[in-house]
Design an enzyme around this catalytic site. Structure first.
Site, PDB file in Angstrom:
ATOM      1  N   SER A 280      -3.917  -1.735   1.379  1.00  0.00           N
ATOM      2  CA  SER A 280      -3.579  -2.436   2.627  1.00  0.00           C
ATOM      3  C   SER A 280      -4.860  -2.761   3.379  1.00  0.00           C
ATOM      4  O   SER A 280      -5.872  -2.055   3.237  1.00  0.00           O
ATOM      5  CB  SER A 280      -2.703  -1.514   3.494  1.00  0.00           C
ATOM      6  OG  SER A 280      -2.671  -1.953   4.837  1.00  0.00           O
TER       7      SER A 280
ATOM      8  N   TYR B 194      -1.912   6.687   8.011  1.00  0.00           N
ATOM      9  CA  TYR B 194      -1.514   5.593   7.102  1.00  0.00           C
ATOM     10  C   TYR B 194      -2.761   4.852   6.607  1.00  0.00           C
ATOM     11  O   TYR B 194      -2.958   4.668   5.404  1.00  0.00           O
ATOM     12  CB  TYR B 194      -0.546   4.624   7.789  1.00  0.00           C
ATOM     13  CG  TYR B 194      -0.217   3.455   6.895  1.00  0.00           C
ATOM     14  CD1 TYR B 194       0.504   3.641   5.718  1.00  0.00           C
ATOM     15  CD2 TYR B 194      -0.663   2.160   7.192  1.00  0.00           C
ATOM     16  CE1 TYR B 194       0.781   2.572   4.868  1.00  0.00           C
ATOM     17  CE2 TYR B 194      -0.385   1.094   6.352  1.00  0.00           C
ATOM     18  CZ  TYR B 194       0.334   1.309   5.188  1.00  0.00           C
ATOM     19  OH  TYR B 194       0.595   0.252   4.336  1.00  0.00           O
TER      20      TYR B 194
END
Ligand code: NDP
Ligand code: 8X3
Length: 252
Positions: free
Chosen positions: A135, A148
């Site tokens: 990501s 995250y």
């Protein structure tokens, strides 16, 4: 045509990636927890094209059992797409829930490295490919990204390190780093807040699952002498923003 294993194939990117490869006559192994979602893939493409296994990827025994139970036609895995993952929560680190942090680490890191390690001998034997779904949050920090983003930074560096270790084997490794994409991601992150999810994506023309499926398909089908090391993809509407300053913070 080959065999691709896609984790997190019940929704979002994973479902689109599984469909893209199945449409193009690859055999697809689809892993996720929700059996009824995976069953839709089998119903549509047929059990000869798609093999599914429903289990929690954090459960190493279940993962080993799913691999051991693969039908003969699905054993020659050429491409591993490590896609299963999630973000939980948007709070600042000092307000976060440790249980949620551990779930992200166990899913996004521990399960990913476990499956990768288990499949490396097969992938080396077949000169296969690994596509890790990381990501932009692994590179671009933002408030509330804390663990995250940390898990995705791990995935990005793990991909780069895998390339070093697999030097000379012919195995390809690509790290895909998407930005804002409309999937079930924000519903999961917010604990099912549909209004928050809709608000985030409204007017943003976000990335779709199909966009990432096309990207993974392209990467996996390049000539065998080419390796795309990493690919960062954002919607045109998204760009990195700057740094923040807390004025007079030390005087309080
Ligand atoms: P979705 O929530 O739509 O899909 C996530 C998938 O992961 C589901 O199939 C889910 O299946 C599976 N999954 C989650 N936890 C587990 C588990 N413990 N065991 C097995 N499967 C699991 O989100 P996305 O498609 O957006 O996310 C896919 C990947 O892309 C993730 O790694 C995410 O971090 C990454 N990503 C997403 C972006 C976005 O903006 N959407 C941007 C950049 C990266 P099930 O619930 O059935 O188990
Ligand atoms: C998902 C993209 O920017 O919401 O990985 O963290 S972001």
């Amino acid at each position: 045509m080959g065999v691709v294993l896609v984790t997190g194939a019940s929704a979002g990117f994973g479902a689109a990636i599984a469909a893209k490869f199945a449409e193009n006559e690859w055999r697809v192994i689809a892993f996720a927890r929700r059996a009824e979602r995976l069953a839709q893939l089998t119903e549509y493409f047929g059990a000869g094209r798609v093999h599914t296994a429903a289990f929690d990827i954090r459960d190493e025994a279940a993962l080993r059992a799913a691999l051991a139970a693969l039908p003969e036609d699905f054993r020659g895995i050429d491409v591993l797409v490590n896609n299963a993952g999630l973000a939980l929560g948007t709070a600042r680190a000092q307000d976060c829930d440790l249980v949620q942090w551990r779930q992200m680490i166990d899913t996004n890191i521990t399960a990913l490295v476990t499956l990768t390690r288990l499949l490396l001998p097969k992938l080396i034997e077949r000169r296969g490919a690994i596509v890790n779904i990381s990501s932009i949050s692994g590179t671009h920090p933002y408030t509330g990204g804390n663990v995250y983003g940390g898990t995705k930074a791990f995935v990005t560096q793990f991909s780069a390190n895998l390339r070093c270790d697999l030097h000379g084997t012919g195995v390809r490794v690509t790290n895909v780093e998407p930005g804002m994409a409309e999937t079930e991601f924000t519903l999961v992150r917010t604990g099912g807040d549909r209004a928050a999810s809709d608000k985030l994506y409204a007017g943003a023309h976000p990335i779709t699952g199909r966009d990432i499926a096309d990207t993974v398909w392209w990467v996996a089908n390049l000539p065998p002498h080419l390796n795309v090391n990493r690919i960062e993809v954002m919607p045109v509407s998204q760009s990195p923003a700057g740094l923040q300053v807390a004025r007079d913070a030390l005087n309080q």
